[in-house]
Design a protein around this motif. Structure first.
Motif, PDB file in Angstrom:
ATOM      1  N   MET A  34       0.861  -1.185   0.000  1.00 49.53           N
ATOM      2  CA  MET A  34       0.000   0.000   0.000  1.00 49.53           C
ATOM      3  C   MET A  34       0.891   1.227   0.000  1.00 49.53           C
ATOM      4  N   ARG A  55       5.505  -4.556   6.732  1.00 48.95           N
ATOM      5  CA  ARG A  55       5.686  -3.205   7.305  1.00 48.95           C
ATOM      6  C   ARG A  55       7.022  -2.580   6.934  1.00 48.95           C
ATOM      7  N   ARG A  71       0.172   1.410   8.600  1.00 44.75           N
ATOM      8  CA  ARG A  71      -1.015   0.679   8.166  1.00 44.75           C
ATOM      9  C   ARG A  71      -1.635  -0.084   9.315  1.00 44.75           C
ATOM     10  N   SER A  73      -3.599  -3.356   9.401  1.00 38.47           N
ATOM     11  CA  SER A  73      -3.973  -4.482   8.555  1.00 38.47           C
ATOM     12  C   SER A  73      -5.381  -4.974   8.845  1.00 38.47           C
ATOM     13  N   THR A  77      -6.330  -0.362   6.128  1.00 37.13           N
ATOM     14  CA  THR A  77      -6.201   1.088   6.020  1.00 37.13           C
ATOM     15  C   THR A  77      -4.740   1.495   6.100  1.00 37.13           C
ATOM     16  N   VAL A  78      -4.360   2.428   5.253  1.00 37.71           N
ATOM     17  CA  VAL A  78      -3.014   2.980   5.285  1.00 37.71           C
ATOM     18  C   VAL A  78      -3.103   4.469   5.585  1.00 37.71           C
ATOM     19  N   CYS A  95      -3.910   7.287  -3.158  1.00 40.97           N
ATOM     20  CA  CYS A  95      -3.650   6.015  -2.493  1.00 40.97           C
ATOM     21  C   CYS A  95      -3.524   4.921  -3.545  1.00 40.97           C
TER      22      CYS A  95
END
Length: 116
Positions: A34, A55, A71, A73, A77-78, A95
Protein backbone atom coordinates in the motif's frame (compact mmCIF):
# COMPACT_ATOMS: atom_id res chain seq x y z
CA UNK A 1 -12.39 -5.54 -7.34
CA UNK A 2 -10.82 -3.19 -4.77
CA UNK A 3 -12.24 0.15 -3.72
CA UNK A 4 -10.08 2.79 -2.07
CA UNK A 5 -11.54 5.69 -0.09
CA UNK A 6 -9.19 8.52 0.82
CA UNK A 7 -9.69 11.28 3.34
CA UNK A 8 -7.75 13.93 5.23
CA UNK A 9 -6.62 16.41 2.61
CA UNK A 10 -7.03 20.15 2.98
CA UNK A 11 -5.44 23.57 3.12
CA UNK A 12 -2.70 24.20 5.69
CA UNK A 13 0.04 26.72 6.29
CA UNK A 14 3.75 25.89 5.93
CA UNK A 15 5.06 23.94 8.89
CA UNK A 16 1.70 22.47 9.80
CA UNK A 17 0.63 18.83 9.70
CA UNK A 18 -1.98 16.68 8.00
CA UNK A 19 -2.89 13.02 8.21
CA UNK A 20 -4.21 11.19 5.17
CA UNK A 21 -6.17 7.95 5.42
CA UNK A 22 -7.02 5.36 2.80
CA UNK A 23 -9.44 2.56 3.52
CA UNK A 24 -9.43 -0.41 1.15
CA UNK A 25 -12.40 -2.68 0.67
CA UNK A 26 -12.91 -5.70 -1.49
CA UNK A 27 -10.70 -8.72 -2.05
CA UNK A 28 -7.47 -7.94 -0.22
CA UNK A 29 -4.60 -10.40 -0.03
CA UNK A 30 -2.23 -10.45 2.93
CA UNK A 31 0.67 -10.04 0.52
CA UNK A 32 0.42 -6.58 -0.87
CA UNK A 33 1.93 -3.13 -0.93
CA UNK A 34 0.00 0.00 0.00
CA UNK A 35 1.27 3.44 -0.68
CA UNK A 36 0.83 7.08 -1.48
CA UNK A 37 1.72 8.93 -4.64
CA UNK A 38 1.22 12.57 -5.52
CA UNK A 39 0.84 14.68 -8.61
CA UNK A 40 1.45 18.40 -8.60
CA UNK A 41 -0.06 20.60 -11.28
CA UNK A 42 1.84 20.18 -14.54
CA UNK A 43 4.04 17.41 -13.19
CA UNK A 44 4.13 13.64 -13.37
CA UNK A 45 2.79 11.47 -10.60
CA UNK A 46 5.54 10.52 -8.16
CA UNK A 47 5.98 8.08 -5.31
CA UNK A 48 5.70 9.49 -1.80
CA UNK A 49 5.86 6.39 0.40
CA UNK A 50 5.01 2.69 0.42
CA UNK A 51 4.60 0.02 3.06
CA UNK A 52 4.42 -3.70 2.43
CA UNK A 53 2.73 -6.50 4.32
CA UNK A 54 5.88 -6.92 6.39
CA UNK A 55 5.69 -3.20 7.31
CA UNK A 56 8.83 -2.41 5.38
CA UNK A 57 8.66 1.22 4.32
CA UNK A 58 10.09 3.23 1.45
CA UNK A 59 10.09 7.02 1.13
CA UNK A 60 10.89 9.60 -1.47
CA UNK A 61 13.99 11.57 -0.46
CA UNK A 62 11.96 14.78 -0.46
CA UNK A 63 9.70 13.58 2.38
CA UNK A 64 12.08 11.51 4.51
CA UNK A 65 12.12 12.62 8.16
CA UNK A 66 8.88 14.58 7.66
CA UNK A 67 6.31 11.99 6.52
CA UNK A 68 5.45 8.66 8.11
CA UNK A 69 3.46 5.87 6.46
CA UNK A 70 1.70 3.26 8.56
CA UNK A 71 -1.01 0.68 8.17
CA UNK A 72 -3.70 -1.06 10.14
CA UNK A 73 -3.97 -4.48 8.56
CA UNK A 74 -7.15 -5.36 10.44
CA UNK A 75 -8.86 -2.34 8.89
CA UNK A 76 -7.09 -2.56 5.50
CA UNK A 77 -6.20 1.09 6.02
CA UNK A 78 -3.01 2.98 5.28
CA UNK A 79 -2.13 6.36 6.78
CA UNK A 80 0.27 9.11 5.83
CA UNK A 81 1.26 11.46 8.62
CA UNK A 82 2.70 14.59 7.07
CA UNK A 83 4.61 16.97 9.33
CA UNK A 84 6.52 20.10 8.49
CA UNK A 85 4.57 20.62 5.30
CA UNK A 86 6.10 22.84 2.64
CA UNK A 87 4.52 24.64 -0.32
CA UNK A 88 6.23 22.15 -2.63
CA UNK A 89 4.20 19.38 -1.01
CA UNK A 90 1.09 20.84 -2.65
CA UNK A 91 -0.42 18.17 -4.88
CA UNK A 92 -3.21 15.69 -5.32
CA UNK A 93 -2.34 12.66 -3.21
CA UNK A 94 -3.40 9.23 -4.44
CA UNK A 95 -3.65 6.02 -2.49
CA UNK A 96 -2.42 2.88 -4.23
CA UNK A 97 -2.75 -0.82 -3.51
CA UNK A 98 -0.73 -3.41 -5.39
CA UNK A 99 -1.75 -7.02 -5.02
CA UNK A 100 0.85 -8.42 -7.37
CA UNK A 101 1.08 -8.70 -11.13
CA UNK A 102 -1.33 -6.33 -12.85
CA UNK A 103 -3.58 -6.05 -9.79
CA UNK A 104 -2.96 -2.35 -9.20
CA UNK A 105 -5.64 -0.03 -7.79
CA UNK A 106 -5.87 3.73 -7.26
CA UNK A 107 -8.01 6.01 -5.14
CA UNK A 108 -9.75 9.10 -6.48
CA UNK A 109 -7.18 11.46 -4.97
CA UNK A 110 -7.30 14.07 -2.23
CA UNK A 111 -6.00 17.63 -2.57
CA UNK A 112 -3.31 18.87 -0.21
CA UNK A 113 -2.51 22.57 -0.43
CA UNK A 114 0.25 24.20 1.60
CA UNK A 115 0.10 27.96 1.46
CA UNK A 116 0.42 30.98 3.69
Amino acid sequence: QVQLVESGGGLVQPGESLRLSCAASGSISAFYVMGWYRQASGKQRELVATINSGRRTNYADSVKDRFTISRDSAKNTVYLQMNGLKPEDTAVYYCNVWLGGTNDYWGQGTQVTVSS
